[in-house]
Design an enzyme around this catalytic site. Structure first.
Site, PDB file in Angstrom:
ATOM      1  N   GLU A 262      83.370  72.911  41.708  1.00  0.00           N
ATOM      2  CA  GLU A 262      82.514  72.106  42.582  1.00  0.00           C
ATOM      3  C   GLU A 262      81.123  72.189  42.002  1.00  0.00           C
ATOM      4  O   GLU A 262      80.458  73.221  42.090  1.00  0.00           O
ATOM      5  CB  GLU A 262      82.577  72.640  44.018  1.00  0.00           C
ATOM      6  CG  GLU A 262      81.993  71.674  45.040  1.00  0.00           C
ATOM      7  CD  GLU A 262      80.547  71.972  45.364  1.00  0.00           C
ATOM      8  OE1 GLU A 262      79.671  71.246  44.821  1.00  0.00           O
ATOM      9  OE2 GLU A 262      80.288  72.897  46.133  1.00  0.00           O
ATOM     10  N   CYS A 296      74.249  70.972  47.718  1.00  0.00           N
ATOM     11  CA  CYS A 296      74.809  70.113  46.672  1.00  0.00           C
ATOM     12  C   CYS A 296      75.102  68.708  47.163  1.00  0.00           C
ATOM     13  O   CYS A 296      75.102  67.757  46.378  1.00  0.00           O
ATOM     14  CB  CYS A 296      76.071  70.749  46.086  1.00  0.00           C
ATOM     15  SG  CYS A 296      77.329  71.117  47.319  1.00  0.00           S
TER      16      CYS A 296
END
Length: 491
Positions: A262, A296
């Site tokens: 990720e 993020c």
């Protein structure tokens, strides 16, 4: 600050040490420590043991020794341990939230919300643990049977970031344990204490020794290379920057290690001409300012239709200017410090670049005087397409606004990035919003919603934002191997 009998705020390493290995609290094998600081004040929180290669190898051995008993432990028992951990995290919400504020800096309300979110991974995967099953059927051509079974992938190694020190750990730990895999965890050097607290709670919940090994360290390359270079490690999961992810993928390839990545994001936030502007502003504040923008999936680029640009700019500017910045434990604070001075310098460089290219500041909040790594909440307008801030992840409380009139051109601009983690679209016409959402190159899209993450939904990106998914039903699949058996017996 005591949690499960562990004094996490002692100025030196824990009495026994704070490398959690094989169910024991140990010092680093070579005795090395490093400091963890409060980003709101710069003051030392405590010294933490710094694990090295010898500790990394010992952790693999501890995990491998515990693996067989755990993989044969009934799923119901694994589920019960995870659910008990969920209850313990909820019980200790205030303690965990304060710990997150101290080492990460985020506002208390964001930290408390993170604890709730982090705990939910234990509840969700406690429920998924008992749903992993095998299948049995006849071969279409007849004459024999197909047996398809799932089994744990084996020893798993995780590297987690500092921005969600609880949730990024539990999002990996919970499905791995649910699937029957032992865990090696290297938390971010800036925020190791929360991971140690999670380890203490899992132990209190009854997790057998060796199944979770937590190695805080300020020499990550040595520890991670030792893990990826060992054939006993069969799964690696990383959350962090795309640049680091590329390097780790190269190392993982040597032993063909199963990976989940990720990585970075550059999320567009689209406000259509028919959007409910007030709702879009609320969503923008959620998507931009949660965790101080150090997220993020934070909205990184705002594309606002020219027809509503003035109204949106005025209202989001007022909201950003009204943000209360300060130490995260102070009453009323909604924006804490950034994680360190380098983070502030990076944000300032992106803002300065945009200003030099013609952007202007439409609104800006204030920051407290004195120490701490603070950056004001900022709205930029007239940001040109060549500004760095539209191409690099700002990871801070800055919202760069641009306008559009042509939808096709806007979608092209939104997709003009190597990243594809999250996107956001606001429109009163849900069909219109969905048509845009389906054209955006992103693993996740929020439609009329600024908060995306849910343990029950698959989290992950496309392009250079990552590989695989975490959370949802897909989350446990990442820790399972599929085995097919062709079975023949006399009729």
């Amino acid at each position: 600050m005591n949690l499960a009998g562990i004094d996490l705020l002692a100025k030196g390493p824990l009495a026994e040490g704070d490398v959690f290995l094989g169910g024991r609290w140990l010092p680093a094998a070579d005795g090395r420590t490093y400091p963890v600081h409060d980003p709101a004040t710069g003051e030392l929180i405590r010294e933490v043991s710094s694990a090295g290669v010898e500790d990394a190898r010992a952790a693999i051995e501890a995990a491998r020794s515990a693996a067989e008993d755990w993989r044969t432990t009934p799923a119901r028992r694994r589920s019960e341990i995870l659910h008990t951990t969920f209850e313990l995290m909820r019980e200790h919400t205030d303690t965990l939230a304060r710990l997150i504020v101290l080492e990460n800096g985020k506002a208390y309300r964001d930290a408390a919300a993170e604890v709730g979110y982090a705990a939910e991974f234990f509840r969700w995967f406690a429920e998924e643990a008992v749903r992993v099953g095998s299948s049995f059927g006849d071969a279409p051509a007849g004459g024999y049977r197909h047996v398809v079974r799932k089994h744990p992938v084996g020893v798993t190694a995780f590297v987690t970031p500092w921005n969600f020190p609880a949730a990024m750990a539990t999002r990996k730990i919970a499905p791995a344990l649910a699937a029957g895999c032992p865990v090696l965890l290297k938390p971010a050097p800036e925020t190791p204490l929360t991971a140690l607290a999670v380890a203490a709670l899992l132990t209190e919940a009854g997790l057998p020794d060796g199944l979770l090994n937590v190695l805080p360290t300020d020499r990550a390359p040595e520890v991670v290379s030792a893990w990826l270079g060992d054939e006993r490690v069969r799964k690696f999961s990383f959350t962090g920057s795309t640049a680091t992810g590329r390097l780790l993928l190269e190392q993982a390839a040597a032993n063909v290690v199963n990976v989940t990545m990720e990585l970075g994001g550059n999320a567009p936030f689209v406000v259509c001409a028919d959007a409910d502007v007030d709702a879009a502003v609320r969503g923008a504040m959620d998507a931009k300012m949660r965790g101080g923008g150090e997220v993020c999936i934070a909205a990184n680029r705002f594309y606002v239709h020219a027809d509503v640009a003035a109204e949106f700019t005025e209202k989001v500017g007022a909201a950003m200017a009204g943000v209360s910045a300060g130490p995260g434990l102070e009453e009323g604070v909604t924006l804490g410090p950034m994680i360190n001075r380098a983070a502030v310098d990076k944000i300032r460089s992106l803002v300065d670049d945009a200003l030099a290219r013609g952007a202007t500041i439409a609104a800006q909040g204030t920051t407290p005087e004195g120490p701490g790594h603070f950056h004001p909440a900022t709205v930029l307008v007239d940001v040109p397409d060549d500004a760095r801030i539209l191409h690099e992840e700002v990871f801070g409380p800055v919202a760069p606004l641009t306008t559009f009139t042509d939808e096709d051109e806007m979608v092209a601009r939104a997709n003009a990035t190597v990243h594809g983690l999250a996107s956001y679209v606001y429109s009163r016409d849900v069909g219109h919003a969905l048509r845009i959402a389906e054209r955006l190159e992103a693993g996740m899209v929020g439609v009329n919603r600024g908060l995306l993450s849910d343990p029950a939904a698959p989290f992950g990106g496309v392009k250079q934002s990552g590989l695989g998914r975490e959370g949802g039903r897909e989350g446990i699949e990442a820790f399972l191997e599929t085995q097919y058996i062709a079975l023949d017996w006399p009729l």
